[in-house]
Design a protein around this motif. Sequence first.
Motif, PDB file in Angstrom:
ATOM      1  N   LEU A  43       0.639  -1.372  -0.406  1.00 23.91           N
ATOM      2  CA  LEU A  43       0.259   0.290   0.027  1.00 23.91           C
ATOM      3  C   LEU A  43       0.419   0.935  -0.079  1.00 23.91           C
ATOM      4  O   LEU A  43      -0.177   2.764  -0.387  1.00 23.91           O
ATOM      5  N   GLN A  44       2.192   1.160   0.106  1.00 16.91           N
ATOM      6  CA  GLN A  44       3.118   2.709   0.272  1.00 16.91           C
ATOM      7  C   GLN A  44       3.111   2.998  -1.456  1.00 16.91           C
ATOM      8  O   GLN A  44       3.409   3.824  -1.399  1.00 16.91           O
ATOM      9  N   THR A  45       2.798   1.725  -2.303  1.00 15.46           N
ATOM     10  CA  THR A  45       3.350   1.865  -3.248  1.00 15.46           C
ATOM     11  C   THR A  45       2.140   3.218  -4.422  1.00 15.46           C
ATOM     12  O   THR A  45       2.402   3.646  -5.362  1.00 15.46           O
ATOM     13  N   TYR A  46       0.493   2.819  -3.841  1.00 14.52           N
ATOM     14  CA  TYR A  46       0.284   3.554  -4.464  1.00 14.52           C
ATOM     15  C   TYR A  46      -0.745   5.291  -3.380  1.00 14.52           C
ATOM     16  O   TYR A  46      -0.149   5.418  -2.498  1.00 14.52           O
ATOM     17  N   SER A  47      -0.858   5.820  -4.579  1.00 18.26           N
ATOM     18  CA  SER A  47      -1.381   6.978  -4.052  1.00 18.26           C
ATOM     19  C   SER A  47      -3.329   6.821  -2.653  1.00 18.26           C
ATOM     20  O   SER A  47      -3.621   5.612  -2.604  1.00 18.26           O
ATOM     21  N   ALA A  48      -3.138   7.826  -2.400  1.00 12.80           N
ATOM     22  CA  ALA A  48      -4.728   7.909  -1.278  1.00 12.80           C
ATOM     23  C   ALA A  48      -5.690   7.442  -1.785  1.00 12.80           C
ATOM     24  O   ALA A  48      -6.188   6.960  -1.361  1.00 12.80           O
ATOM     25  N   ASP A  49      -5.787   7.684  -2.854  1.00 14.73           N
ATOM     26  CA  ASP A  49      -7.794   7.532  -3.666  1.00 14.73           C
ATOM     27  C   ASP A  49      -6.624   5.957  -4.523  1.00 14.73           C
ATOM     28  O   ASP A  49      -8.504   5.894  -4.656  1.00 14.73           O
ATOM     29  N   GLU A  50      -6.371   5.883  -4.516  1.00 15.88           N
ATOM     30  CA  GLU A  50      -5.848   4.094  -5.380  1.00 15.88           C
ATOM     31  C   GLU A  50      -5.841   2.887  -4.004  1.00 15.88           C
ATOM     32  O   GLU A  50      -5.974   1.753  -3.945  1.00 15.88           O
ATOM     33  N   LYS A  51      -5.885   3.642  -2.828  1.00 15.80           N
ATOM     34  CA  LYS A  51      -5.439   2.462  -1.905  1.00 15.80           C
ATOM     35  C   LYS A  51      -6.995   1.832  -1.368  1.00 15.80           C
ATOM     36  O   LYS A  51      -6.165   0.244  -1.460  1.00 15.80           O
ATOM     37  N   ASP A  52      -8.001   1.837  -1.142  1.00 15.43           N
ATOM     38  CA  ASP A  52      -8.799   1.006  -0.547  1.00 15.43           C
ATOM     39  C   ASP A  52      -9.177   0.056  -1.904  1.00 15.43           C
ATOM     40  O   ASP A  52      -9.391  -1.037  -2.228  1.00 15.43           O
ATOM     41  N   LYS A  53      -8.790   0.048  -3.690  1.00 16.15           N
ATOM     42  CA  LYS A  53      -8.977  -0.667  -4.869  1.00 16.15           C
ATOM     43  C   LYS A  53      -8.269  -1.261  -4.484  1.00 16.15           C
ATOM     44  O   LYS A  53      -7.980  -3.256  -4.659  1.00 16.15           O
ATOM     45  N   ALA A  54      -6.513  -1.412  -4.391  1.00 19.88           N
ATOM     46  CA  ALA A  54      -5.537  -1.937  -3.754  1.00 19.88           C
ATOM     47  C   ALA A  54      -5.542  -2.298  -2.855  1.00 19.88           C
ATOM     48  O   ALA A  54      -5.640  -4.128  -3.203  1.00 19.88           O
ATOM     49  N   GLN A  55      -6.113  -2.577  -1.773  1.00 23.41           N
ATOM     50  CA  GLN A  55      -5.541  -3.406  -0.560  1.00 23.41           C
ATOM     51  C   GLN A  55      -7.267  -4.546  -1.058  1.00 23.41           C
ATOM     52  O   GLN A  55      -7.180  -5.719  -1.250  1.00 23.41           O
ATOM     53  N   GLY A  56      -8.835  -4.346  -2.091  1.00 25.05           N
ATOM     54  CA  GLY A  56      -9.172  -5.267  -2.057  1.00 25.05           C
ATOM     55  C   GLY A  56      -8.274  -5.851  -2.649  1.00 25.05           C
ATOM     56  O   GLY A  56      -9.471  -7.061  -2.732  1.00 25.05           O
ATOM     57  N   ALA A  57      -7.887  -5.891  -3.944  1.00 19.35           N
ATOM     58  CA  ALA A  57      -7.382  -6.490  -4.831  1.00 19.35           C
ATOM     59  C   ALA A  57      -6.240  -7.670  -4.253  1.00 19.35           C
ATOM     60  O   ALA A  57      -6.197  -8.998  -4.329  1.00 19.35           O
ATOM     61  N   LEU A  58      -5.539  -6.975  -3.205  1.00 20.81           N
ATOM     62  CA  LEU A  58      -4.508  -7.941  -2.950  1.00 20.81           C
ATOM     63  C   LEU A  58      -4.769  -8.296  -1.903  1.00 20.81           C
ATOM     64  O   LEU A  58      -4.692  -9.255  -1.544  1.00 20.81           O
ATOM     65  N   ASN A  59      -6.543  -7.979  -0.953  1.00 21.16           N
ATOM     66  CA  ASN A  59      -7.081  -9.247   0.380  1.00 21.16           C
ATOM     67  C   ASN A  59      -7.224 -10.584  -1.176  1.00 21.16           C
ATOM     68  O   ASN A  59      -7.431 -11.637  -0.285  1.00 21.16           O
ATOM     69  N   PHE A  60      -7.649  -9.916  -1.863  1.00 18.85           N
ATOM     70  CA  PHE A  60      -8.600 -10.532  -3.212  1.00 18.85           C
ATOM     71  C   PHE A  60      -8.273 -12.117  -3.806  1.00 18.85           C
ATOM     72  O   PHE A  60      -8.181 -13.721  -3.404  1.00 18.85           O
ATOM     73  N   SER A  61      -6.626 -11.084  -3.700  1.00 20.50           N
ATOM     74  CA  SER A  61      -5.812 -12.040  -4.536  1.00 20.50           C
ATOM     75  C   SER A  61      -4.912 -13.396  -3.761  1.00 20.50           C
ATOM     76  O   SER A  61      -4.625 -14.369  -3.616  1.00 20.50           O
ATOM     77  N   ALA A  62      -5.019 -12.495  -2.262  1.00 18.89           N
ATOM     78  CA  ALA A  62      -4.633 -13.648  -0.918  1.00 18.89           C
ATOM     79  C   ALA A  62      -5.197 -14.229  -0.908  1.00 18.89           C
ATOM     80  O   ALA A  62      -4.704 -15.670  -0.731  1.00 18.89           O
ATOM     81  N   PHE A  63      -6.145 -14.772  -0.374  1.00 18.08           N
ATOM     82  CA  PHE A  63      -7.332 -15.188   0.263  1.00 18.08           C
ATOM     83  C   PHE A  63      -7.926 -16.093  -1.360  1.00 18.08           C
ATOM     84  O   PHE A  63      -7.642 -17.476  -0.544  1.00 18.08           O
ATOM     85  N   THR A  64      -7.595 -15.700  -2.347  1.00 20.07           N
ATOM     86  CA  THR A  64      -8.081 -16.818  -2.968  1.00 20.07           C
ATOM     87  C   THR A  64      -6.675 -17.672  -3.231  1.00 20.07           C
ATOM     88  O   THR A  64      -7.132 -19.195  -3.525  1.00 20.07           O
ATOM     89  N   THR A  65      -5.424 -16.949  -3.294  1.00 15.72           N
ATOM     90  CA  THR A  65      -4.739 -18.169  -3.153  1.00 15.72           C
ATOM     91  C   THR A  65      -3.863 -18.976  -2.172  1.00 15.72           C
ATOM     92  O   THR A  65      -4.080 -19.281  -1.701  1.00 15.72           O
ATOM     93  N   LEU A  66      -4.139 -18.495  -0.847  1.00 17.57           N
ATOM     94  CA  LEU A  66      -4.730 -19.319   0.262  1.00 17.57           C
ATOM     95  C   LEU A  66      -5.848 -20.560   0.342  1.00 17.57           C
ATOM     96  O   LEU A  66      -5.734 -21.919   0.474  1.00 17.57           O
ATOM     97  N   ALA A  67      -7.210 -19.892  -0.574  1.00 16.79           N
ATOM     98  CA  ALA A  67      -7.901 -21.686  -0.753  1.00 16.79           C
ATOM     99  C   ALA A  67      -7.275 -22.580  -1.261  1.00 16.79           C
ATOM    100  O   ALA A  67      -8.061 -23.455  -1.066  1.00 16.79           O
TER     101      ALA A  67
END
Length: 103
Positions: A43-67
């Motif tokens: 999240l340090q690589t994104y601007s403030a307005d992009e962080k919410d979408k980036a975190q959602g994509a990151l969490n989706f990717s992480a938990f899909t990989t986990l499953a």
Amino acid sequence: MALNALCIAVALSGTEIYQFLITLFLLGVGWNFLFTGCTKLSLQTYSADEKDKAQGALNFSAFTTLAVSSFASGVLVTTRGWMLLNIGSLIPVRLTAAALLWL
């Protein structure tokens, strides 16, 4: 990374109940540190307005990989065995450690 590597070492040392308990503890704590650190660094690589979408994509990717990994580990342990599953776990641990050292 050290906790995950230690987790694999304990898992490879045997299949007694105390080894499973120690392994699960180390895996849980190590995974939480890696997930929190990954989220912070990503999240340090994104601007403030992009962080919410980036975190959602990151969490989706992480938990899909986990499953997928959870289902795959069940298949691997029943077809190839406990030792091969843990030896194979060294690959992503080493890749992540190398990426962290490079960073």
